[in-house]
Design an enzyme around this catalytic site. Structure first.
Site, PDB file in Angstrom:
ATOM      1  N   LYS A 236     -24.668 -55.845 -42.188  1.00 45.23           N
ATOM      2  CA  LYS A 236     -25.019 -56.417 -43.486  1.00 45.23           C
ATOM      3  C   LYS A 236     -23.939 -56.162 -44.523  1.00 45.23           C
ATOM      4  O   LYS A 236     -23.019 -55.378 -44.316  1.00 45.23           O
ATOM      5  CB  LYS A 236     -26.376 -55.871 -43.961  1.00 45.23           C
ATOM      6  CG  LYS A 236     -27.545 -56.530 -43.211  1.00 45.23           C
ATOM      7  CD  LYS A 236     -28.899 -56.079 -43.718  1.00 45.23           C
ATOM      8  CE  LYS A 236     -30.004 -56.775 -42.901  1.00 45.23           C
ATOM      9  NZ  LYS A 236     -31.344 -56.237 -43.225  1.00 45.23           N
TER      10      LYS A 236
ATOM     11  N   ARG B 193     -32.686 -51.311 -35.928  1.00 46.06           N
ATOM     12  CA  ARG B 193     -32.525 -52.731 -35.566  1.00 46.06           C
ATOM     13  C   ARG B 193     -31.035 -53.068 -35.651  1.00 46.06           C
ATOM     14  O   ARG B 193     -30.475 -53.083 -36.735  1.00 46.06           O
ATOM     15  CB  ARG B 193     -33.354 -53.582 -36.522  1.00 46.06           C
ATOM     16  CG  ARG B 193     -33.339 -55.076 -36.240  1.00 46.06           C
ATOM     17  CD  ARG B 193     -34.201 -55.808 -37.265  1.00 46.06           C
ATOM     18  NE  ARG B 193     -34.169 -57.241 -37.035  1.00 46.06           N
ATOM     19  CZ  ARG B 193     -33.205 -58.032 -37.476  1.00 46.06           C
ATOM     20  NH1 ARG B 193     -32.203 -57.551 -38.169  1.00 46.06           N
ATOM     21  NH2 ARG B 193     -33.246 -59.321 -37.215  1.00 46.06           N
TER      22      ARG B 193
HETATM   23  C1  7PJ Z   1     -34.235 -57.260 -41.144  1.00 47.86           C
HETATM   24  C2  7PJ Z   1     -35.202 -57.877 -40.360  1.00 47.86           C
HETATM   25  C3  7PJ Z   1     -34.453 -55.921 -41.578  1.00 47.86           C
HETATM   26  C4  7PJ Z   1     -36.531 -56.003 -40.381  1.00 47.86           C
HETATM   27  C5  7PJ Z   1     -33.578 -59.258 -40.732  1.00 47.86           C
HETATM   28  C6  7PJ Z   1     -30.121 -59.598 -40.806  1.00 47.86           C
HETATM   29  C7  7PJ Z   1     -31.125 -60.364 -41.572  1.00 47.86           C
HETATM   30  N1  7PJ Z   1     -36.337 -57.264 -39.967  1.00 47.86           N
HETATM   31  N2  7PJ Z   1     -34.765 -59.138 -40.105  1.00 47.86           N
HETATM   32  N3  7PJ Z   1     -35.613 -55.347 -41.164  1.00 47.86           N
HETATM   33  N4  7PJ Z   1     -33.218 -58.135 -41.358  1.00 47.86           N
HETATM   34  N5  7PJ Z   1     -37.643 -55.355 -40.015  1.00 47.86           N
HETATM   35  O1  7PJ Z   1     -30.361 -59.061 -39.725  1.00 47.86           O
HETATM   36  O2  7PJ Z   1     -28.969 -59.543 -41.335  1.00 47.86           O
HETATM   37  O3  7PJ Z   1     -33.675 -55.294 -42.310  1.00 47.86           O
HETATM   38  S1  7PJ Z   1     -32.652 -60.735 -40.691  1.00 47.86           S
END
Ligand code: 7PJ
Length: 258
Positions: A204, A238
């Protein structure tokens, strides 16, 4: 948690078989690198991304989850805010609903509760399109904790057992760079919520701002951020770069067991 995008790329032919095959190959690589679960998403939540119709999201996500569930044992998560996608994804084999909108869409709580799956609720303000302007907090960490506590209470009242709920402070969602750093530094305070904490910082902008690297060179910075989060109690990381994250965690584990 390895991130698996079920979004068609501009250079692919848009064929479904092609995208299922690519997802299977990407999943296999992440599992070999040590991922414990995979998160499948068909809607981009990047600021300014075009919204995806319910039918398109179903067509992207469900065949991928079905194919993954048939091929691998690993737990599958669906990254969605759409109630019908939650229902169908769990029927297809997902056991976790990961919703950046924290089940705020009409029907989402009912769909998630009826599915029997676990749920991760994330903090955000507004929608991906306008969240960049909604960063005025009196006390960021307190507001994030209060919001997540209120969602947890509501979901428990809707019949989702406490042991099936996870929380996520939502790095990059309605937060400035400074606020993302404060959240990371104070992540341990989320232990007050008594729910496992999931974090997503992988590749990010906060990693780009700290390292000066473009998005395709943020694996090392992302692994460092994941390690700092793990040290502050995060239970689920994640990530795109599973091997880099695993290696960072292995050094920490080695230190702790020495
Ligand atoms: C997140 C997500 C996060 C959770 C995305 C990206 C954007 N789900 N989905 N937490 N970010 N739980 O991965 O850059 O930070 S999409």
């Amino acid at each position: 948690m390895g991130i698996l995008n079920a979004t068609p790329d501009s250079f692919s032919d848009g064929g479904r078989f092609n995208s299922v095959d690519r997802a299977l190959a990407a999943a296999e690589a992440m599992l070999e690198a040590g991922a414990d679960l995979l998160d499948i998403g068909g809607e981009s939540t990047r600021p300014g991304a075009t919204p995806v119709s319910q039918d398109e999201e179903l067509a992207r996500v469900i065949p991928v989850i079905e194919a993954l569930a048939a091929r691998f044992d690993c737990p599958l998560s669906v990254d969605t805010s759409t109630p019908s996608v939650m229902t169908r994804a769990v029927e297809a084999g997902a056991c976790l609903i990961n919703d950046v909108r924290a089940l705020t869409r009409p029907g989402a709580i009912e769909a998630a509760a009826a599915s029997g799956a676990s749920v991760c609720v994330m903090h955000m303000r507004g929608e991906p399109g306008d969240m960049a302007t909604r960063t005025d907090y009196r006390d960021l960490v307190a507001e994030v904790i209060d919001y997540l506590a209120a969602r947890l209470r509501l979901l428990r009242e809707a019949g989702i057992p406490a042991e099936r709920l996870l929380v996520d402070p939502g790095f990059g969602f309605a937060k400035t760079h400074e606020q993302n750093l404060e959240l990371l530094r104070r992540l341990g305070e989320l232990s007050r919520l008594d729910a496992p904490v999931l974090v997503g910082m992988s590749r990010k902008r906060m990693i780009g701002e700290a390292t000066g690297q473009p998005v395709d060179r943020r694996a090392v910075g992302s692994a460092a951020a994941a390690l700092l989060a793990a040290e502050r109690g995060a239970a689920v990381l994640r990530v795109h770069d599973v091997e880099a994250t695993r290696d960072a965690l292995a050094v920490w584990a080695a230190m702790n067991s020495a």
